[in-house]
Design a protein around this motif. Structure first.
Motif, PDB file in Angstrom:
ATOM      1  N   GLY A  50      11.531  54.251 -63.217  1.00 50.98           N
ATOM      2  CA  GLY A  50      10.629  54.003 -64.355  1.00 50.98           C
ATOM      3  C   GLY A  50      11.267  53.189 -65.460  1.00 50.98           C
ATOM      4  O   GLY A  50      10.648  52.278 -66.009  1.00 50.98           O
ATOM      5  N   THR A  65       3.576  54.389 -67.272  1.00 51.33           N
ATOM      6  CA  THR A  65       3.593  55.793 -66.859  1.00 51.33           C
ATOM      7  C   THR A  65       3.516  55.859 -65.336  1.00 51.33           C
ATOM      8  O   THR A  65       2.703  55.159 -64.730  1.00 51.33           O
ATOM      9  CB  THR A  65       2.400  56.567 -67.473  1.00 51.33           C
ATOM     10  OG1 THR A  65       2.491  56.469 -68.895  1.00 51.33           O
ATOM     11  CG2 THR A  65       2.417  58.029 -67.075  1.00 51.33           C
ATOM     12  N   ILE A  66       4.385  56.670 -64.735  1.00 50.23           N
ATOM     13  CA  ILE A  66       4.320  56.915 -63.288  1.00 50.23           C
ATOM     14  C   ILE A  66       4.023  58.395 -63.104  1.00 50.23           C
ATOM     15  O   ILE A  66       4.772  59.244 -63.587  1.00 50.23           O
ATOM     16  CB  ILE A  66       5.637  56.565 -62.575  1.00 50.23           C
ATOM     17  CG1 ILE A  66       6.120  55.152 -62.931  1.00 50.23           C
ATOM     18  CG2 ILE A  66       5.463  56.676 -61.062  1.00 50.23           C
ATOM     19  CD1 ILE A  66       7.490  54.810 -62.354  1.00 50.23           C
ATOM     20  N   VAL A 118       0.628  54.389 -60.943  1.00 51.25           N
ATOM     21  CA  VAL A 118       1.392  53.649 -61.955  1.00 51.25           C
ATOM     22  C   VAL A 118       0.399  53.068 -62.957  1.00 51.25           C
ATOM     23  O   VAL A 118      -0.537  52.357 -62.584  1.00 51.25           O
ATOM     24  CB  VAL A 118       2.226  52.513 -61.314  1.00 51.25           C
ATOM     25  CG1 VAL A 118       2.947  51.700 -62.384  1.00 51.25           C
ATOM     26  CG2 VAL A 118       3.240  53.098 -60.323  1.00 51.25           C
TER      27      VAL A 118
END
Length: 293
Positions: A50, A65-66, A118
């Motif tokens: 990330g 954001t993952i 993602v």
């Protein structure tokens, strides 16, 4: 070695590459969340991926954001990174314990089957969102698959977290190598050959390799050019004010019920586990603010 990210190109811009050492940030996440070794490895790999993916974004306000939601005992992971080398994250079940598999922490077993999403918020009307099915649950392969299918960028991702016997983080880091559409066959062949021959990320880090030296192995003979370095760190932007907004958003009825209980409450930030305490009087003030909205 302090945590940092290296950005590079090779083969006269036919390849772009990123590498990072993330030992301190992964250890900080472990301390904040009290993660088990397998949860530390899973979260550490995703945070490392990330923070490198965050560094690919251009603007200071861009956010990545993952999210992983999965059937395995860890249940899921969430990591958020910005373009400045800041990252934070948490595991849904930080206490998950599994026996080792082939002498290694069984991250794939902790995740099981699931979906990786993602989300890139680049200040446009709608954030970009891409979703893929987990391939192995080992995270590096899952990110490789995500880049190929969602972003149509052939990539190779290597991630590693090595633990000490006392369950602290010995070393952590990784690399992402991506090829451009105009790559020549011989360059691609050389790159594939290099990737097959390199040691694992944890071996390279444990042998004291810097991110630059990792990329020198991955891109051996391909005119590696380091273009930029930036510090990386675990960083959470939570504050008492931000948590207050979250409490107000639960609604007046809920806040009134907390006041009626007559006890101080404690709210913890998901991402960094910092605890914020609110007295009954503070809750009454928040109720006034909620009514005024």
């Amino acid at each position: 070695m302090k945590d940092y990210i290296v950005r590079a190109s090779a083969a006269h811009t036919q390849i772009r590459a990123f590498a990072a050492v993330t030992t301190e940030m992964v250890e900080e996440a472990r301390q904040r969340h009290g993660t088990s070794p397998v949860a530390t490895a899973a979260l550490g790999r995703l945070m490392t991926g990330g923070v490198m993916m965050g560094s690919m974004m251009k603007n200071p306000t861009d956010m990545l954001t993952i999210q992983i939601k999965c059937s395995g005992p860890i249940q899921g992971l969430t990591v958020t990174a910005d373009s400045q080398g800041n990252v934070k994250g948490y595991a849904f079940d930080p206490d998950v314990m599994l026996p080792p598999k082939n002498g290694k922490l069984d991250v794939g077993g902790a995740l099981g089957q699931g979906v990786m999403t993602v989300i890139k918020d680049m200040g446009l009307k709608e954030p970009y969102s891409g979703q893929t099915i987990l391939q192995t649950g080992e995270i590096a392969e899952d990110l490789t698959y995500y880049f190929a299918t969602s972003e149509q960028v052939p990539s190779s991702v290597g991630l590693g977290v090595l633990m000490e016997h006392d369950n602290t983080v010995r070393c952590a880091g990784g690399f992402i190598v991506q090829v451009m559409p105009f790559i020549e066959d011989e360059v691609l062949n050389k790159l594939e050959q290099n990737i097959q021959n390199i040691q694992s990320v944890t071996s390279m880090l444990d042998n004291g390799h810097t991110p630059e030296e990792m990329l020198a192995q991955v891109l051996d003979g391909l005119d590696l050019e380091i273009t930029d370095t930036m510090p990386a760190q675990f960083y959470c932007n939570c504050s008492k004010e931000r948590i207050e907004k979250a409490i107000i958003s639960v609604g007046r009825k809920e806040i009134q019920s907390m006041i009626d209980d007559g006890k101080d409450i404690e709210v913890k930030c998901h991402f960094c586990n910092t605890a914020y305490k609110y007295t009954v009087d503070e809750l009454k003030e928040l109720l006034k603010k909620a009514k005024a909205r």
